[in-house]
Scaffold this motif. Structure first.
Motif, PDB file in Angstrom:
ATOM      1  N   ALA A 164       0.833  -1.209   0.000  1.00  0.00           N
ATOM      2  CA  ALA A 164       0.000   0.000   0.000  1.00  0.00           C
ATOM      3  C   ALA A 164       0.864   1.253   0.000  1.00  0.00           C
ATOM      4  CB  ALA A 164      -0.932  -0.006   1.202  1.00  0.00           C
ATOM      5  N   GLU A 165       1.952   1.232   0.769  1.00  0.00           N
ATOM      6  CA  GLU A 165       2.861   2.379   0.808  1.00  0.00           C
ATOM      7  C   GLU A 165       3.527   2.596  -0.548  1.00  0.00           C
ATOM      8  OE1 GLU A 165       5.528   1.620   4.007  1.00  0.00           O
ATOM      9  OE2 GLU A 165       3.979   1.802   5.560  1.00  0.00           O
ATOM     10  N   LEU A 166       3.905   1.508  -1.195  1.00  0.00           N
ATOM     11  CA  LEU A 166       4.505   1.615  -2.524  1.00  0.00           C
ATOM     12  C   LEU A 166       3.513   2.203  -3.511  1.00  0.00           C
ATOM     13  CD1 LEU A 166       6.606   1.097  -4.717  1.00  0.00           C
ATOM     14  CD2 LEU A 166       5.885  -1.324  -4.741  1.00  0.00           C
ATOM     15  N   SER A 167       2.302   1.687  -3.515  1.00  0.00           N
ATOM     16  CA  SER A 167       1.267   2.204  -4.406  1.00  0.00           C
ATOM     17  C   SER A 167       1.011   3.686  -4.160  1.00  0.00           C
ATOM     18  CB  SER A 167      -0.027   1.402  -4.223  1.00  0.00           C
ATOM     19  OG  SER A 167      -1.045   1.874  -5.067  1.00  0.00           O
ATOM     20  N   ASP A 168       0.978   4.068  -2.885  1.00  0.00           N
ATOM     21  CA  ASP A 168       0.716   5.458  -2.521  1.00  0.00           C
ATOM     22  C   ASP A 168       1.814   6.387  -3.023  1.00  0.00           C
ATOM     23  OD1 ASP A 168      -0.810   7.487  -0.830  1.00  0.00           O
ATOM     24  OD2 ASP A 168       1.193   7.615   0.049  1.00  0.00           O
ATOM     25  N   ILE A 169       3.060   5.997  -2.866  1.00  0.00           N
ATOM     26  CA  ILE A 169       4.170   6.837  -3.331  1.00  0.00           C
ATOM     27  C   ILE A 169       4.141   6.985  -4.843  1.00  0.00           C
ATOM     28  CG2 ILE A 169       6.690   6.851  -3.613  1.00  0.00           C
ATOM     29  CD1 ILE A 169       6.858   5.739  -0.755  1.00  0.00           C
ATOM     30  N   LEU A 170       3.855   5.899  -5.536  1.00  0.00           N
ATOM     31  CA  LEU A 170       3.802   5.956  -7.002  1.00  0.00           C
ATOM     32  C   LEU A 170       2.672   6.866  -7.482  1.00  0.00           C
ATOM     33  CD1 LEU A 170       4.337   2.163  -7.790  1.00  0.00           C
ATOM     34  CD2 LEU A 170       6.014   3.986  -8.108  1.00  0.00           C
ATOM     35  N   GLU A 171       1.510   6.717  -6.850  1.00  0.00           N
ATOM     36  CA  GLU A 171       0.327   7.443  -7.319  1.00  0.00           C
ATOM     37  C   GLU A 171       0.272   8.877  -6.829  1.00  0.00           C
ATOM     38  OE1 GLU A 171      -4.455   6.709  -7.898  1.00  0.00           O
ATOM     39  OE2 GLU A 171      -3.347   5.443  -6.493  1.00  0.00           O
ATOM     40  N   ASN A 172       0.663   9.118  -5.592  1.00  0.00           N
ATOM     41  CA  ASN A 172       0.463  10.437  -4.994  1.00  0.00           C
ATOM     42  C   ASN A 172       1.719  11.296  -4.912  1.00  0.00           C
ATOM     43  OD1 ASN A 172      -2.330   9.945  -4.507  1.00  0.00           O
ATOM     44  ND2 ASN A 172      -1.753   8.699  -2.740  1.00  0.00           N
ATOM     45  N   ASP A 173       2.872  10.707  -5.178  1.00  0.00           N
ATOM     46  CA  ASP A 173       4.119  11.473  -5.162  1.00  0.00           C
ATOM     47  C   ASP A 173       4.804  11.470  -6.521  1.00  0.00           C
ATOM     48  OD1 ASP A 173       3.804  12.068  -2.442  1.00  0.00           O
ATOM     49  OD2 ASP A 173       4.785  10.228  -1.837  1.00  0.00           O
ATOM     50  N   LEU A 174       5.127  10.279  -7.027  1.00  0.00           N
ATOM     51  CA  LEU A 174       5.891  10.194  -8.274  1.00  0.00           C
ATOM     52  C   LEU A 174       5.121  10.743  -9.469  1.00  0.00           C
ATOM     53  CD1 LEU A 174       8.364   9.269  -9.869  1.00  0.00           C
ATOM     54  CD2 LEU A 174       7.308   6.995 -10.043  1.00  0.00           C
ATOM     55  N   LYS A 175       3.927  10.224  -9.686  1.00  0.00           N
ATOM     56  CA  LYS A 175       3.163  10.630 -10.870  1.00  0.00           C
ATOM     57  C   LYS A 175       2.838  12.128 -10.860  1.00  0.00           C
ATOM     58  CE  LYS A 175      -0.863   9.257 -13.635  1.00  0.00           C
ATOM     59  NZ  LYS A 175      -2.035   8.355 -13.693  1.00  0.00           N
ATOM     60  N   PRO A 176       2.328  12.696  -9.759  1.00  0.00           N
ATOM     61  CA  PRO A 176       2.048  14.147  -9.755  1.00  0.00           C
ATOM     62  C   PRO A 176       3.305  14.990  -9.959  1.00  0.00           C
ATOM     63  CG  PRO A 176       0.893  13.075  -7.961  1.00  0.00           C
ATOM     64  CD  PRO A 176       1.836  12.059  -8.524  1.00  0.00           C
ATOM     65  N   PHE A 177       4.428  14.560  -9.404  1.00  0.00           N
ATOM     66  CA  PHE A 177       5.666  15.319  -9.584  1.00  0.00           C
ATOM     67  C   PHE A 177       6.014  15.457 -11.051  1.00  0.00           C
ATOM     68  CE2 PHE A 177      10.287  15.221 -10.278  1.00  0.00           C
ATOM     69  CZ  PHE A 177      10.633  16.441  -9.695  1.00  0.00           C
ATOM     70  N   LEU A 178       5.945  14.338 -11.783  1.00  0.00           N
ATOM     71  CA  LEU A 178       6.285  14.378 -13.204  1.00  0.00           C
ATOM     72  C   LEU A 178       5.262  15.165 -14.005  1.00  0.00           C
ATOM     73  CD1 LEU A 178       7.471  10.681 -13.576  1.00  0.00           C
ATOM     74  CD2 LEU A 178       8.902  12.723 -13.410  1.00  0.00           C
ATOM     75  N   ILE A 179       3.988  14.962 -13.722  1.00  0.00           N
ATOM     76  CA  ILE A 179       2.956  15.697 -14.456  1.00  0.00           C
ATOM     77  C   ILE A 179       3.094  17.207 -14.233  1.00  0.00           C
ATOM     78  CG2 ILE A 179       0.463  16.134 -14.564  1.00  0.00           C
ATOM     79  CD1 ILE A 179       0.024  13.174 -13.963  1.00  0.00           C
ATOM     80  N   ASN A 180       3.335  17.602 -13.005  1.00  0.00           N
ATOM     81  CA  ASN A 180       3.373  19.031 -12.658  1.00  0.00           C
ATOM     82  C   ASN A 180       4.637  19.751 -13.098  1.00  0.00           C
ATOM     83  OD1 ASN A 180       0.858  18.820 -11.421  1.00  0.00           O
ATOM     84  ND2 ASN A 180       1.740  18.355  -9.416  1.00  0.00           N
ATOM     85  N   HIS A 181       5.662  18.992 -13.466  1.00  0.00           N
ATOM     86  CA  HIS A 181       6.934  19.626 -13.810  1.00  0.00           C
ATOM     87  C   HIS A 181       7.408  19.351 -15.226  1.00  0.00           C
ATOM     88  CE1 HIS A 181       7.038  19.669  -9.355  1.00  0.00           C
ATOM     89  NE2 HIS A 181       7.671  20.811  -9.536  1.00  0.00           N
ATOM     90  N   THR A 182       6.545  18.750 -16.040  1.00  0.00           N
ATOM     91  CA  THR A 182       6.925  18.474 -17.433  1.00  0.00           C
ATOM     92  C   THR A 182       6.387  19.553 -18.351  1.00  0.00           C
ATOM     93  OG1 THR A 182       6.974  16.089 -17.047  1.00  0.00           O
ATOM     94  CG2 THR A 182       6.773  16.823 -19.329  1.00  0.00           C
ATOM     95  N   LYS A 183       7.266  20.003 -19.234  1.00  0.00           N
ATOM     96  CA  LYS A 183       6.884  21.059 -20.187  1.00  0.00           C
ATOM     97  C   LYS A 183       6.794  20.475 -21.579  1.00  0.00           C
ATOM     98  CE  LYS A 183       8.386  25.592 -21.882  1.00  0.00           C
ATOM     99  NZ  LYS A 183       9.412  26.644 -21.746  1.00  0.00           N
TER     100      LYS A 183
END
Length: 383
Positions: free
Chosen positions: A364-383
């Motif tokens: 669950a912790e792994l899923s949470d980091i992937l979904e709520n940390d990794l993915k938003p970081f890339l989406i929010n910082h890609t141009k």
């Protein structure tokens, strides 16, 4: 003098505050160019996805040959050879489950090869009727089609597992029945010919399915994914989102379904149903299956299949812009794999253990980091 001293103190305080502010690290705004994903996508396809599927194809061919050899010369040793080949073939399959998108989903190849839980009664009826065509279906795949689902429930890895293993070991020619339950069906002189034919048909369908999968990726889908210039993939980021979504899906499935479903059934008092809900319980291979699922996430993120971070990987890019996030993802992957391996063997006998609960939490912790940390970081910082 008092005013002078007060002014000096105020000046000193302000200077100290300003110096402290200037000493604080300045965080630059992160901007990832979409083109930076191209090498990562190519590495992912060429060095993770395709080699995994090609390995699966080769090992399924070996599995089929082991089944043929048994049919030609039934023996305890040849039953063992089937089991050994099955275990070898499971590794690349379970290590592919972070990328169950594209052809594997479009053609229904996942449930074709890996339907679970098994319908033991339907398998026993298939042995009796020997209507092998009922294992096949035609037309476009529809996951809601009951006829397709019925065919998928009597084929695939786990049907062959049922026919080859018993209580974590290879079957023998002298299996003894403990009762009349379908789940405890045994090989004997009366069903020997049908048993061998069933294994052969199942192994052949596995070969056919993985050939379809490899052909689809090699003959168009890989190029489509890597070019990402139309259809469902219109940018590098869209491919990376798919990569991460596949990882999120399998992290959740391992924790919530593969471990969680049997656990929930067990603690609710449905102990027999809990046992049957454990994937790969005939072979006692559950923990390794689940660990390889987590390794499929690692491979996708590392851009390799050897546990080393490739320079053209998502991990390397994230480390460049957010090393703390990269470390969190890596630690979560390692923690999930280790927690699964810590479950006492076999999992079917330790469904409600503290270690099983810890493994669910780690997934669950792994899923949470992937979904709520990794993915938003890339989406929010890609141009």
């Amino acid at each position: 003098m008092g005013l002078a001293m007060m002014g000096l103190m105020m000046f000193t305080a302000c200077s100290s505050s300003d110096d402290k502010k200037n000493d604080e690290p300045q965080t630059a705004e992160v901007t990832i160019q979409d083109a930076e994903y191209d090498a990562i996508i190519n590495q992912y396809v060429d060095q993770v996805v395709l080699p995994t599927y090609n390995d699966l194809k080769a090992k399924n061919s070996d599995l089929y040959q082991a089944v043929v050899d048994f049919g030609d010369a039934p023996s305890d040793a040849n039953f063992k050879a089937i089991c050994d080949a099955w275990l070898e073939a499971r590794e690349p399959w379970e290590s592919s489950e972070a990328f169950l998108f594209g052809p594997v989903a479009d053609y229904g190849l996942d449930p074709n090869m890996d339907s679970w839980p098994l319908d033991q009664e339907a398998i026993v009826k298939m042995l009796e009727s020997q209507q092998w065509n009922e294992m096949k279906w035609t037309g476009d795949y529809d996951e809601d089609d009951e006829a397709i689902a019925a065919a998928q429930n009597v084929r695939g890895f786990h049907t062959l597992e049922f026919l080859a293993f018993r209580d974590g070991k290879a079957r023998t020619l002298n299996d003894k029945a403990t009762d009349g339950e379908a789940a405890n069906a045994v090989y004997n002189a009366g069903n020997a010919t049908a048993w061998a034919q069933y294994m052969r048909n199942t192994a052949q369908l596995l070969v056919d399915d993985v050939t379809t999968l490899c052909d689809a990726w090699n003959n168009g889908y890989a190029a489509k994914f890597k070019s990402h210039n139309g259809g469902e993939f219109t940018s590098g980021l869209s491919c990376i989102e798919q990569l991460i979504d596949g990882c999120i899906d399998i992290a959740g499935e391992v924790g919530q379904a593969k471990i969680g479903d049997p656990y929930d059934l067990y603690v609710s008092g449905k102990t027999n149903e809990a046992l049957y809900a454990v994937e790969s319980w005939y072979s006692w291979h559950s923990r390794d299956d689940y660990t390889n699922n987590i390794y499929s996430i690692r491979n996708a993120y590392y851009g390799s299949r050897d546990g080393k971070v490739n320079k053209n990987s998502l991990s390397t890019l994230v480390a460049k812009y957010n090393p703390e996030l990269d470390a969190d993802v890596k630690n979560a992957i390692t923690n999930a794999a280790n927690a699964i391996q810590a479950i006492p063997q076999p999992f079917r006998n330790n469904i409600n253990s503290n270690e099983a609960q810890a493994a669910m939490e780690a997934c669950a912790e792994l899923s949470d980091i992937l979904e709520n940390d990794l993915k938003p970081f890339l989406i929010n910082h890609t141009k």
